[in-house]
Design an enzyme around this catalytic site. Structure first.
Site, short mmCIF file in Angstrom:
data_model
loop_
_atom_site.label_atom_id
_atom_site.label_comp_id
_atom_site.label_asym_id
_atom_site.label_seq_id
_atom_site.Cartn_x
_atom_site.Cartn_y
_atom_site.Cartn_z
N TRP A 145 -2.67 3.43 -5.82
CA TRP A 145 -3.96 4.01 -6.27
C TRP A 145 -3.79 4.87 -7.54
CZ3 TRP A 145 -2.57 6.75 -1.38
CH2 TRP A 145 -2.53 5.86 -0.30
N GLY A 146 -2.80 4.56 -8.34
CA GLY A 146 -2.55 5.35 -9.56
C GLY A 146 -1.61 6.52 -9.32
N ASP A 178 0.83 -1.21 0.00
CA ASP A 178 0.00 0.00 0.00
C ASP A 178 0.87 1.26 0.00
OD1 ASP A 178 -2.43 1.32 0.04
OD2 ASP A 178 -3.24 0.12 1.70
N ASP A 226 -9.71 3.62 -4.13
CA ASP A 226 -10.46 2.42 -3.73
C ASP A 226 -11.83 2.35 -4.43
OD1 ASP A 226 -8.31 1.99 -2.16
OD2 ASP A 226 -9.40 1.96 -0.26
C1 GLA Z 1 -5.92 1.21 0.87
C2 GLA Z 1 -6.06 0.16 -0.22
C3 GLA Z 1 -7.22 -0.76 0.10
C4 GLA Z 1 -7.00 -1.43 1.44
C5 GLA Z 1 -6.84 -0.35 2.50
C6 GLA Z 1 -6.42 -0.90 3.86
O1 GLA Z 1 -6.98 2.09 0.89
O2 GLA Z 1 -6.23 0.79 -1.46
O3 GLA Z 1 -7.36 -1.74 -0.92
O4 GLA Z 1 -5.87 -2.25 1.40
O5 GLA Z 1 -5.81 0.58 2.13
O6 GLA Z 1 -6.37 0.15 4.78
#
Ligand code: GLA
Length: 527
Positions: A206-207, A172, A227
């Protein structure tokens, strides 16, 4: 660094969000966001040459309900439901308060939640014939702050994940102030390589930093967006937006390196059957990772039928590994194509965003299909074939739903080989001073039209282990023979790798890996 990457660095988060939304709209209109080369992915590890499939807890459960009991029950449900047999294999906790950093600087299991230890849970998952997925973060801490991140501990942490027998690691991007994603994930890639275990590297920025432009050489998949939903709150509109954005990144994906539009929300509360079918079809066509996110212990028959639709999965798991994309989009009706398959056929999804049914005419020439004797059409949800049709076809697309089709010159619609095993862990014990021969077996089977050639086992096995493979139709048995002569008391471990090719396209298949453990309780004589 690309121009967009450079501008990105100087944008505040709100501006980045705006960029994301505009880029999504442009991508939805078929405008390519950036056509830069994502760099060369080295497929030598043979990992995920088709998109990874599995299950992660975040979308349904969030953090607190995650513990050893939940992950074990989910693993069992993946097996019992038949999901394992159609390809779902990577299972494990997400940000589930799994480990802490001990005073010696190394990670250790939070045993109140995972009493068998993270290695014990890994063994359990492997014995179910599943692969072990874990989660960490590139920054100082994970998102909720409940677990330490890897920053400054990359090499020892990847060693811990390897010791726990992790096969797939999601990393992450929380708490990374001042860090550059390309640098951070490159370092993590080096640490993963140094760990000595083949581990799928799943980047989760996340890009941020446009990973599609640089991540292929250092990872196997990268999240392209924020997300898909908050825990337990499926959001169809957001999933749809993500799909339209992600499709435009199609030039950047291929065998072993995938755009990841996030885990599936199929089967979560609040979604209709048509919405579940639509998401699954789009993820399959985009060669997206199929990581289920629902509670598979208690899913409806309809959710199970969608998640295990082998004809749709066959499109996703196609050995050519090409990501399909939007080729036309007018009045809420989009055609998703550009997905040639291993047998020469083509996959197409037609998505109707409007509430009312809409007719659509598809001319074969628009899709670049050449035919002298017409095209057969297979509906991958009703499982019916029609045709041949000479120049094209007119179809009615139900409101807020999809049609998912395969188009071919012949009546046959073969399924490529999708592999599963009854276990990924052979563990044996020897006692006493006399040399012994021990054996343990695992069976690898495929669903698909053609039987595979014999799996080829790599020759780099230790002296105490030999492996023979025998074939019975679509099943192959790996017989592991262990000879203990001359071994000193102790624990021995080997990772066995076998390779194969898909018989029609002759494309390499994902390598098959499993662990062999041997415990020798006494020093053993040479003979
Ligand atoms: C981020 C990730 C999610 C998940 C959460 C856990 O937001 O993008 O997929 O793993 O963290 O906190």
């Amino acid at each position: 660094m690309s121009l967009l990457g450079f501008i990105w660095k100087f944008m505040n988060p709100r501006a980045q969000f705006l960029f994301f939304t505009i880029a999504g709209l442009l991508a939805g209109l078929g405008v390519q966001v950036e056509a830069a080369d994502s760099g060369r992915h080295d497929t030598a590890d043979g990992l995920v040459l088709t998109p990874p499939m599995g299950w992660y807890p975040w979308n349904q459960f969030g953090q607190d309900p995650q513990n050893e009991g939940l992950i074990k029950e989910i693993g069992e449900a993946v097996v019992q439901s038949g999901m394992r047999d159609v390809g779902y294999s990577f299972v494990g906790p997400d940000e589930g308060i799994c480990f802490r950093r001990s005073t010696n600087g190394l990670l250790s299991t939070v045993e109140s939640r995972y009493p068998s230890g993270l290695r014990g849970l890994g063994d359990y998952i492997h014995r179910l014939g599943l692969k072990y997925a874990l989660y960490t973060d590139a920054g100082t801490n994970t998102c909720s702050g409940a677990m330490p991140g890897t920053k400054g501990h990359e090499f020892e942490d990847m060693r811990s994940f390897a010791d726990w027998r992790c096969d797939y690691l999601k990393i992450d991007w929380c708490n990374t102030d001042g860090m550059d994603p390309a640098n951070a994930y490159t370092r993590l890639h080096e640490a993963l390589l140094r760990s000595g275990r083949p581990i799928v590297h799943s980047l989760c920025s996340w890009g941020v930093g446009n990973p599609w432009n640089w991540a292929a050489p250092v990872g196997h998949l990268w999240r392209t967006t924020g997300d898909i939903c908050g825990p337990g709150r499926a959001d169809y509109g957001n999933a749809e937006k993500i799909a339209f954005f992600n499709q435009g990144l199609y030039p950047h994906a291929g065998p072993g390196y995938w755009n990841d539009p996030d885990m599936l929300i199929v089967g979560m509360a609040g979604l209709s059957e048509a919405q579940n079918r639509t998401i699954f079809s789009l993820w399959c066509l985009m060669a997206s990772p199929l990581i289920a996110g629902n509670d598979v212990r208690a899913m409806s028959a309809s959710t199970l039928a969608i998640l295990t639709n082998l004809e749709a999965i066959a499109v996703n798991q196609d050995p050519l590994g090409i990501q399909g994309h939007v080729v036309s989009h007018t009045n809420g009706l989009s055609i998703w194509a550009g997905k040639p398959l291993f047998d020469g056929s083509q996959a197409v999804v037609i998505y109707n965003e409007q509430k009312v049914p809409a007719p659509i005419r598809i001319a074969w020439s628009e899709l670049g299909l050449q035919t002298s004797s017409g095209i057969y059409v297979r509906d991958l949800w009703s499982h019916r074939s029609t045709g041949p049709f000479a120049e094209g076809i007119t179809l009615m697309v139900p409101g807020q739903d999809v049609l998912m089709l395969r188009l071919a010159q012949t009546k046959a619609f073969p399924i490529p080989p999708i592999t599963s095993a009854d276990t990924y862990l052979i563990s044996l014990q020897a006692s006493g001073p006399a040399a012994q021969t021990l054996t343990g077996q695992l069976t690898v089977k495929t669903v698909g039209t053609d039987a595979l050639h014999l799996w080829q086992v790599r020759r780099d096995l230790p002296d105490w282990l030999s492996v023979k493979v025998s074939k019975h139709g679509k099943s192959q048995t790996f017989s592991n023979r262990i000879h203990t002569a001359g071994l000193a008391k102790g624990h021995y471990h080997a990772v066995v790798r076998a390779d194969n090719t898909e018989p029609v396209s002759r494309k390499p298949m994902s390598a098959l890996y499993y662990d062999v453990d041997l415990e020798v309780q006494d020093d053993v004589a040479m003979k």
